[in-house]
Scaffold this active site. Sequence first.
Site, PDB file in Angstrom:
ATOM      1  N   HIS A  54      27.441  44.920  48.010  1.00  0.00           N
ATOM      2  CA  HIS A  54      26.868  43.797  48.767  1.00  0.00           C
ATOM      3  C   HIS A  54      27.013  43.959  50.293  1.00  0.00           C
ATOM      4  O   HIS A  54      27.492  43.080  50.996  1.00  0.00           O
ATOM      5  CB  HIS A  54      27.393  42.432  48.284  1.00  0.00           C
ATOM      6  CG  HIS A  54      28.899  42.313  48.142  1.00  0.00           C
ATOM      7  ND1 HIS A  54      29.748  42.420  49.203  1.00  0.00           N
ATOM      8  CD2 HIS A  54      29.663  42.063  47.068  1.00  0.00           C
ATOM      9  CE1 HIS A  54      30.981  42.246  48.786  1.00  0.00           C
ATOM     10  NE2 HIS A  54      30.973  42.041  47.499  1.00  0.00           N
ATOM     11  N   HIS A 109      40.967  36.740  38.209  1.00  0.00           N
ATOM     12  CA  HIS A 109      39.784  36.465  39.039  1.00  0.00           C
ATOM     13  C   HIS A 109      38.557  36.889  38.247  1.00  0.00           C
ATOM     14  O   HIS A 109      38.543  37.969  37.647  1.00  0.00           O
ATOM     15  CB  HIS A 109      39.928  37.271  40.335  1.00  0.00           C
ATOM     16  CG  HIS A 109      38.778  37.209  41.283  1.00  0.00           C
ATOM     17  ND1 HIS A 109      37.947  36.119  41.427  1.00  0.00           N
ATOM     18  CD2 HIS A 109      38.341  38.129  42.191  1.00  0.00           C
ATOM     19  CE1 HIS A 109      37.052  36.380  42.367  1.00  0.00           C
ATOM     20  NE2 HIS A 109      37.258  37.587  42.831  1.00  0.00           N
ATOM     21  N   GLU A 146      35.415  37.553  39.232  1.00  0.00           N
ATOM     22  CA  GLU A 146      34.349  38.392  39.781  1.00  0.00           C
ATOM     23  C   GLU A 146      34.222  39.638  38.897  1.00  0.00           C
ATOM     24  O   GLU A 146      35.206  40.121  38.327  1.00  0.00           O
ATOM     25  CB  GLU A 146      34.632  38.766  41.242  1.00  0.00           C
ATOM     26  CG  GLU A 146      33.395  39.347  41.904  1.00  0.00           C
ATOM     27  CD  GLU A 146      33.463  39.406  43.425  1.00  0.00           C
ATOM     28  OE1 GLU A 146      34.486  39.012  44.013  1.00  0.00           O
ATOM     29  OE2 GLU A 146      32.462  39.858  44.026  1.00  0.00           O
ATOM     30  N   ASP A 151      33.915  42.747  39.183  1.00  0.00           N
ATOM     31  CA  ASP A 151      34.662  43.999  39.356  1.00  0.00           C
ATOM     32  C   ASP A 151      36.018  43.935  38.641  1.00  0.00           C
ATOM     33  O   ASP A 151      36.655  44.972  38.435  1.00  0.00           O
ATOM     34  CB  ASP A 151      34.842  44.379  40.829  1.00  0.00           C
ATOM     35  CG  ASP A 151      35.360  43.255  41.693  1.00  0.00           C
ATOM     36  OD1 ASP A 151      35.305  42.083  41.277  1.00  0.00           O
ATOM     37  OD2 ASP A 151      35.833  43.543  42.810  1.00  0.00           O
ATOM     38  N   HIS A 159      39.195  35.037  47.210  1.00  0.00           N
ATOM     39  CA  HIS A 159      38.141  34.452  47.991  1.00  0.00           C
ATOM     40  C   HIS A 159      37.106  33.683  47.153  1.00  0.00           C
ATOM     41  O   HIS A 159      36.034  33.337  47.656  1.00  0.00           O
ATOM     42  CB  HIS A 159      37.395  35.579  48.730  1.00  0.00           C
ATOM     43  CG  HIS A 159      36.756  36.555  47.752  1.00  0.00           C
ATOM     44  ND1 HIS A 159      35.408  36.822  47.779  1.00  0.00           N
ATOM     45  CD2 HIS A 159      37.237  37.263  46.699  1.00  0.00           C
ATOM     46  CE1 HIS A 159      35.107  37.691  46.798  1.00  0.00           C
ATOM     47  NE2 HIS A 159      36.210  37.956  46.156  1.00  0.00           N
ATOM     48  N   ASP A 216      42.655  40.307  44.413  1.00  0.00           N
ATOM     49  CA  ASP A 216      41.986  40.769  45.637  1.00  0.00           C
ATOM     50  C   ASP A 216      42.897  40.726  46.871  1.00  0.00           C
ATOM     51  O   ASP A 216      42.715  41.522  47.804  1.00  0.00           O
ATOM     52  CB  ASP A 216      40.749  39.903  45.917  1.00  0.00           C
ATOM     53  CG  ASP A 216      39.531  40.330  45.095  1.00  0.00           C
ATOM     54  OD1 ASP A 216      39.523  41.457  44.578  1.00  0.00           O
ATOM     55  OD2 ASP A 216      38.606  39.517  44.984  1.00  0.00           O
ATOM     56  N   TYR A 269      38.888  45.036  54.579  1.00  0.00           N
ATOM     57  CA  TYR A 269      38.700  44.215  53.374  1.00  0.00           C
ATOM     58  C   TYR A 269      38.872  42.733  53.725  1.00  0.00           C
ATOM     59  O   TYR A 269      38.052  41.887  53.351  1.00  0.00           O
ATOM     60  CB  TYR A 269      39.718  44.639  52.305  1.00  0.00           C
ATOM     61  CG  TYR A 269      39.484  44.015  50.965  1.00  0.00           C
ATOM     62  CD1 TYR A 269      38.739  44.663  49.989  1.00  0.00           C
ATOM     63  CD2 TYR A 269      39.994  42.753  50.667  1.00  0.00           C
ATOM     64  CE1 TYR A 269      38.516  44.083  48.757  1.00  0.00           C
ATOM     65  CE2 TYR A 269      39.779  42.163  49.445  1.00  0.00           C
ATOM     66  CZ  TYR A 269      39.038  42.828  48.490  1.00  0.00           C
ATOM     67  OH  TYR A 269      38.814  42.240  47.278  1.00  0.00           O
ATOM     68  N   HIS A 291      42.631  46.259  44.075  1.00  0.00           N
ATOM     69  CA  HIS A 291      41.913  47.359  44.733  1.00  0.00           C
ATOM     70  C   HIS A 291      42.915  48.163  45.566  1.00  0.00           C
ATOM     71  O   HIS A 291      43.734  47.572  46.288  1.00  0.00           O
ATOM     72  CB  HIS A 291      40.837  46.840  45.695  1.00  0.00           C
ATOM     73  CG  HIS A 291      39.771  46.015  45.038  1.00  0.00           C
ATOM     74  ND1 HIS A 291      38.818  46.541  44.189  1.00  0.00           N
ATOM     75  CD2 HIS A 291      39.495  44.697  45.121  1.00  0.00           C
ATOM     76  CE1 HIS A 291      38.009  45.580  43.775  1.00  0.00           C
ATOM     77  NE2 HIS A 291      38.405  44.445  44.327  1.00  0.00           N
TER      78      HIS A 291
END
Length: 393
Positions: A25, A79, A81, A83, A146, A165, A193, A224
């Site tokens: 993104h 989380h 999301e 990923d 986030h 994250d 990040y 990550h």
Amino acid sequence: MYKAYEIAPDIYWVGALEWNERYIHGFSKHKGSSNNAYIIVDDCITLIDTCIGSMEQELLERIADVVDPKEIKYIISNHSEKDHAGSIGDVFSIVPNAEIITSSPKGLEILKRYYGEDHDFHPVKTGDTLNIGKRTLTFVQTPFVHWPDNMVTYSEYDKILFSNDAFGQFVATSKRFDDEVDINEIYHLAKKYYANIVSPFAKQTMKAIDAIEPLDIKLIAPSHGVIWRSHIDDIIGLYRKWCSNEPTDSAVVAYSSMYGSTERIAETITEAFMRKGVTVRLYDLDISDISDIMTDVLDAKYLALGCPTHNGTVLPYMGEFLTYLKGLAPKGRCGIVFGSYGWKADSITEMVSVLEKAGYELPLEPFAFNWDVNDSDEERVFDAVTDLIDTRL
Ligand code: FEO
């Protein structure tokens, strides 16, 4: 063939390495990325997070290196999301009865949208715990770090915080720990990040740090990048600094130019900052990466934007940058606008509008140049910018 890597007794990194992933993104990943997942081998086998859907084979093979994936009892989704939650469906296909721990209400809501209602969901809130044998895991919700569903998981037995994250960095490495890699590069990637993903939620992130800092933490295992082992206080301190939104005495000059007039003024403004001892970076947007620029914009006291008018608006690369800036909108900074034009200075109007909406103060009248710039224009800009800096020292 993929292997698991032990990060603490009976706890293994089983993530997916995206060595050649370069963009997500609009965010550039020059060094690749990793989707970290962890498996705890206790009385109840517990998987913490998964990975992006396209890399499930890597995840499952790494898990199989230490346990039979059919033995997984709990999947903790810190989380939702994709990923991190994108491979939960692949784990379900092996262990359909695995119980999934997710935050209430948003994690639950999102995972049900992904995977349907027919799973054994256990929504949790801050302070809720899960006993898996020797270990009791504690959950702390960290909303908007986030996404609204974020939470972290703490193992008091191991003194490990699985932070998802938070404190992450987009990098693929053959080493798992912060003290095995170039730490200054990791700090920079953590800043990039934060600047591009977390910074719009600085207040919520500060609250999350307040909530986790009293914990006795020996490892921070993010979702990550590398695991923090030797620089825990440093990364928490950096997060506090970034969240405080206090700019440093630095500037970013970003421009797009057609025939060199706007570029000439960009260089003049850069010289003015240099003359006053302000650290400055000059970026030609046509050849620069916007997420790299935002890493510098994060703590820059000044942002100067320059673009000529073209077809009644800004040039495409400036348009892309303005779109990105609108979303991230660092507050309480000083903006400068400049650009050349032929018959109507629409680019100036547009840049002013975006900077104002993003919360920038614009103490100088925009510098608009009809058709071209000359030496006296340069002198006027140089003097105005150096005077401005003098008033802000
Ligand atoms: Fe790494 Fe918000 O997902």
